[in-house]
Design an enzyme around this catalytic site. Structure first.
Site, short mmCIF file in Angstrom:
data_model
loop_
_atom_site.label_atom_id
_atom_site.label_comp_id
_atom_site.label_asym_id
_atom_site.label_seq_id
_atom_site.Cartn_x
_atom_site.Cartn_y
_atom_site.Cartn_z
CD GLN A 123 -2.77 1.28 2.18
OE1 GLN A 123 -2.31 1.83 3.32
NE2 GLN A 123 -4.24 1.26 2.05
NE ARG B 128 -8.29 0.34 2.85
CZ ARG B 128 -8.63 0.16 3.97
NH1 ARG B 128 -8.34 1.19 4.68
NH2 ARG B 128 -9.19 -0.55 4.71
CE1 TYR C 274 -3.55 9.40 7.53
CE2 TYR C 274 -4.54 7.52 6.55
CZ TYR C 274 -4.21 8.19 7.74
OH TYR C 274 -4.20 7.69 8.80
N GLY D 138 -9.49 -6.45 8.49
CA GLY D 138 -8.64 -5.71 9.08
C GLY D 138 -8.14 -6.32 10.56
NE ARG D 139 -8.64 -1.84 15.51
CZ ARG D 139 -8.81 -1.44 16.55
NH1 ARG D 139 -9.63 -1.78 17.48
NH2 ARG D 139 -8.08 -0.11 16.64
#
Length: 363
Positions: free
Chosen positions: A98, A226, A179, A316-317
């Site tokens: 990424q 993404r 971002y 993810g987590r």
């Protein structure tokens, strides 16, 4: 009907299943933003994922926003990543990098020579980041001059080449979560009056130029993106018309033949119904593989793929605390609990010591 556990080919990358490990910042890089030796084991342990998307990896020193996050802009970093990709491949896995530039979500303590972070705007975000002094307010940015933007695009292009040289199977550009690229996309942040601000076509320009440069360097079949159309992360307020914005963006990117898009549905790490958005309409703008993300469980992920609403689902987590998540999902086995105290604590605890089904549980 396709299954979550079926193989799939996305662009030029053949995957063993449709379970994706989404990017996860863990703040364990060595000095110089070099991936640590611990990361070799961390990623190897999770190589049963159909595809791993690496933690956010900065395209330049200017792109850093948090301590101990890795980069991919110099030879030492590339060499360290090569050990990680080799370990994943030795286990039969696939991994993409990424590519990340945080823009204004940074602090002068993390910037080269203590300079101000850069963004689409000179307005400071109402956000915090993590430095050697702990959690601190992000610094006021300066707006990139128009003639500086080609250098930013070039940094993404070089990072994509470095990723392939490091053995990655491809790249994912981080265009989400408030971002840098997201700061240009949303009119809630972008207050420019040049060719990169104002109308949707102008605000999409940086994203388009970055993706064009990367595809020219490594090919569309190894390139992905993404997006998070409505997440409020990092003080990214809602765009005035997110549906039109993101549908236009994907229409602009259609000629590039991207391998995949990963889309965060709702609020990153939070409510999936945070704000209205028609993800099915967005998907119709994109011909490549569609990766759905945010809050999926076994049942909802299986249904998303079986129904055709997604080609793959990223987790993810659950991958942090379950290195063998694919097996657990396949067998319907219980999941380990996540220890949030060790998410960014450094060292192996909560990083490489979560047990598999064949190992005793942590005490």
């Amino acid at each position: 009907m396709p299954s979550l556990f079926d193989p799939i080919r996305i662009g030029d990358i053949a995957l063993a299943n449709r379970i994706v490990m989404s990017p996860l910042t863990r703040s364990r890089a060595a000095p110089g933003q070099v991936p640590s030796a611990l990361a070799v084991d961390y990623y190897r342990q999770r190589a049963s994922a159909g595809m791993i998307i690496s933690e956010g990896t900065t395209v330049s020193a200017q792109g850093q926003g948090y301590i101990d996050t890795p980069g991919i802009y110099n030879a030492e970093q590339v060499a360290a990543w090569r050990r990680i990709t080799a370990a994943v491949h030795a286990e039969g896995g696939r991994i993409v990098a990424q590519l990340w530039h945080v823009g204004r979500i940074s602090n002068v303590a993390l910037q080269p020579d203590g300079t101000a972070p850069v963004s689409s705007t000179a307005r400071r975000a109402n956000a915090k980041t993590f430095t050697r002094d702990g959690f601190v307010e992000v610094s006021a940015p300066r707006a990139l001059a128009t003639d500086e933007i080609p250098a930013v695009v070039a940094s993404f292009r070089r990072a994509a080449r470095n990723a392939i040289d490091a053995g990655f199977d491809g790249v994912e550009v981080h265009g989400a979560n408030g971002y840098l690229i997201d700061q240009f996309l949303r009119d809630s942040v972008n207050d420019r009056t040049d060719a990169y601000g104002g109308a949707i076509a102008n605000r999409v320009r940086l994203l388009t130029e970055v993706m064009q440069a990367i595809v020219a360097e490594i090919g569309g079949g190894r390139s992905g993106l993404r997006l998070s159309p409505v997440t409020p992360s990092n003080d990214a307020g809602q765009d005035s018309d997110p549906q039109a914005l993101f549908e236009f963006a994907l229409a602009q990117l259609a000629p590039l033949g991207l391998a995949f898009v990963e889309v965060v549905e709702g609020q990153t790490g939070g409510a999936r119904d945070f704000a209205p958005f028609d993800y099915a309409a967005l998907r119709r703008r994109f011909a490549g593989a569609w990766i759905a993300n945010n809050g999926y469980r076994r049942e909802t992920a299986v249904d998303a793929v079986a129904s055709g609403r997604a080609d793959l689902v990223s987790f993810g987590r659950p991958f942090i605390c379950n290195p063998d998540l694919v097996r657990r999902l396949r067998e319907g086995a219980p999941l380990n609990a996540l220890d949030t105290r060790t998410l960014y604590s450094g060292g192996p605890s909560g990083y490489t010591d979560y047990p598999t089904l064949d190992e005793p549980a942590l005490t």
